[in-house]
Design a protein around this motif. Structure first.
Motif, PDB file in Angstrom:
ATOM      1  N   PRO A 219       0.811  -1.226   0.000  1.00 34.51           N
ATOM      2  CA  PRO A 219       0.000   0.000   0.000  1.00 34.51           C
ATOM      3  C   PRO A 219       0.839   1.269   0.000  1.00 34.51           C
ATOM      4  O   PRO A 219       0.386   2.319  -0.458  1.00 34.51           O
TER       5      PRO A 219
ATOM      6  N   ILE B   3      -4.235  -2.258  -0.827  1.00 27.21           N
ATOM      7  CA  ILE B   3      -3.436  -2.086  -2.048  1.00 27.21           C
ATOM      8  C   ILE B   3      -4.291  -1.471  -3.150  1.00 27.21           C
ATOM      9  O   ILE B   3      -3.864  -0.547  -3.853  1.00 27.21           O
TER      10      ILE B   3
ATOM     11  N   ALA C 166      -4.892   2.201  -2.471  1.00 30.48           N
ATOM     12  CA  ALA C 166      -3.673   2.960  -2.712  1.00 30.48           C
ATOM     13  C   ALA C 166      -3.395   3.113  -4.201  1.00 30.48           C
ATOM     14  O   ALA C 166      -2.878   4.131  -4.666  1.00 30.48           O
TER      15      ALA C 166
END
Length: 217
Positions: free
Chosen positions: A180, A212, A215
């Motif tokens: 992330p 993830i 992000a």
């Protein structure tokens, strides 16, 4: 061409004693692809899994099996990995003298074909096979082991690969150290497939995949 970002957990970091359960769990947690790292102890300093593992997990995977061959020579084993159930097989540009022939063999066997590039290998190595590939895998760590730190200089390389691809329907995969903390930078550079091993299998799968993906934007 903007494409939906795919999250591909690497089973190298899974619990091999319950691999079928592990791949079902990460799929249920939101994984888009399942990434399989095959290593031969020769091309890279580690020995992992072969076509039999792909065959074993295939009944448990309803999505896409992405096989990354870190083996040399790769040519004798391409058909076996496709027949075992791989949807995409990626070979290293550095692993043999006949890259074009290997890519042809993968596609003739019925799978998508990719080329992987080690950190020191320039993107120009794929320039003359762009019409024969579906994916460029940029190694963002040195190949061979999970849990390594992301190499920041690879962001520039991902961008170079994206520029080289242009409007072709070729995916750019980042493999190694993706988390992330850097997924946003990786996607902004041009990657649209993110391989993550310990960053997913080290905790709550759904929570880590979601982190993830968020992000990545």
């Amino acid at each position: 061409m903007a494409r939906e970002v795919k999250i591909a957990p690497s089973i190298l970091s899974a619990d091999f004693a319950r691999l079928g359960e592990e791949v079902r769990a990460v799929e249920a947690a939101g994984a888009d692809w399942i990434h399989v790292d095959a290593m031969d102890g020769h091309f890279v300093p580690n020995l992992t899994m072969g076509p039999n593992v792909v065959s074993a997990i295939r009944p448990h995977v309803t999505t896409f099996i992405d096989v990354h061959l870190m083996i040399a020579p790769a040519e004798p084993y391409l058909g076996a990995f496709v027949n075992a159930g791989a949807d995409l097989v990626t070979v290293h540009a550095e692993a043999g003298p006949h890259l074009h022939r290997s890519l042809q063999s993968i596609r003739e066997a019925g799978a998508q074909a990719g080329v992987a590039l080690n950190p020191a290998t320039p993107v120009s190595h794929v320039e003359h096979v762009l019409d024969d590939i579906d994916l460029i895998l940029v190694m963002t760590v040195n190949p061979g082991f999970g849990g390594q730190a992301f190499i920041p200089a690879m962001l520039e390389k991902i961008a170079a690969a994206r520029a080289l691809v242009g409007d072709r329907p070729i995916r750019i995969e980042a493999d190694g150290g993706v988390s992330p903390q850097n997924a946003g930078d990786v996607v902004r550079a041009g990657a649209d497939v993110l391989v993550a091993g310990s960053a997913i299998f080290g905790g709550d799968y759904a929570e880590r995949i979601r982190a993830i993906r968020q992000a990545a934007g």
